[in-house]
Design an enzyme around this catalytic site. Structure first.
Site, mmCIF file in Angstrom:
data_model
loop_
_atom_site.group_PDB
_atom_site.id
_atom_site.type_symbol
_atom_site.label_atom_id
_atom_site.label_comp_id
_atom_site.label_asym_id
_atom_site.label_seq_id
_atom_site.Cartn_x
_atom_site.Cartn_y
_atom_site.Cartn_z
ATOM 1 N N TYR A 154 -18.110 24.672 2.542
ATOM 2 C CA TYR A 154 -17.937 23.258 2.206
ATOM 3 C C TYR A 154 -16.636 23.020 1.441
ATOM 4 O O TYR A 154 -15.991 21.995 1.617
ATOM 5 C CB TYR A 154 -19.099 22.741 1.349
ATOM 6 N N LYS A 195 -13.106 2.770 2.992
ATOM 7 C CA LYS A 195 -11.949 2.419 2.160
ATOM 8 C C LYS A 195 -12.346 1.190 1.334
ATOM 9 O O LYS A 195 -12.226 0.047 1.789
ATOM 10 C CB LYS A 195 -10.738 2.128 3.054
ATOM 11 N N GLU A 248 -7.853 5.301 10.671
ATOM 12 C CA GLU A 248 -8.190 5.954 11.930
ATOM 13 C C GLU A 248 -7.373 7.234 12.135
ATOM 14 O O GLU A 248 -7.895 8.240 12.619
ATOM 15 C CB GLU A 248 -7.970 4.990 13.099
ATOM 16 N N GLU A 264 0.818 -1.218 0.000
ATOM 17 C CA GLU A 264 0.000 0.000 0.000
ATOM 18 C C GLU A 264 0.857 1.275 0.000
ATOM 19 O O GLU A 264 0.333 2.365 -0.184
ATOM 20 C CB GLU A 264 -0.909 0.028 1.229
#
Length: 119
Positions: A58, A102, A77, A27
């Site tokens: 926004y 994810k 996290e 990854e």
């Protein structure tokens, strides 16, 4: 009897990012998609005056998330915590809920995290 206090919330949903995220060796150095929802509870009780300063832009929230996506973190996290911290630093924000999915984390499933933080 508990007193009810009015509040206002604004949100950004389904912001899709290509993020540098992942714990495992395969990854590292590649991006992965994230789907981000952010809900902000604001100090203001009313939006009646049509003033942008009485809310949160926004685009600013999306920019914060995009900036974080460019910095490698190992854990979803950690990404969520950093996003929440930066959103709590915005004027008027009293609380934040960050929900991130994810899609490629687990085959045939959607993995994710949700956190709520209060100033």
């Amino acid at each position: 009897m508990t007193e009810f206090r009015p509040y206002s919330r604004v949100f950004l949903r389904a912001l899709t990012l290509e993020a540098h995220i992942g714990y495992y060796a395969h990854e590292k150095g590649v991006t992965q998609p994230l789907v981000v929802d952010v809900e902000l509870t604001l100090a203001g009780e009313s939006f009646g005056d049509d003033d942008i300063h009485g809310t949160v832009d926004y685009d600013r929230v999306a920019k914060i998330a995009r900036e974080l996506a460019g910095e490698h973190v190992d854990l979803l996290e950690t990404f969520a915590e950093r996003l929440a911290t930066r959103c709590l630093a915005l004027a008027l924000v009293k609380a934040v809920r960050v929900h991130i999915e994810k899609p490629r984390a687990v085959p045939e499933a959607m993995a994710g995290v949700e956190i709520v933080r209060v100033k």
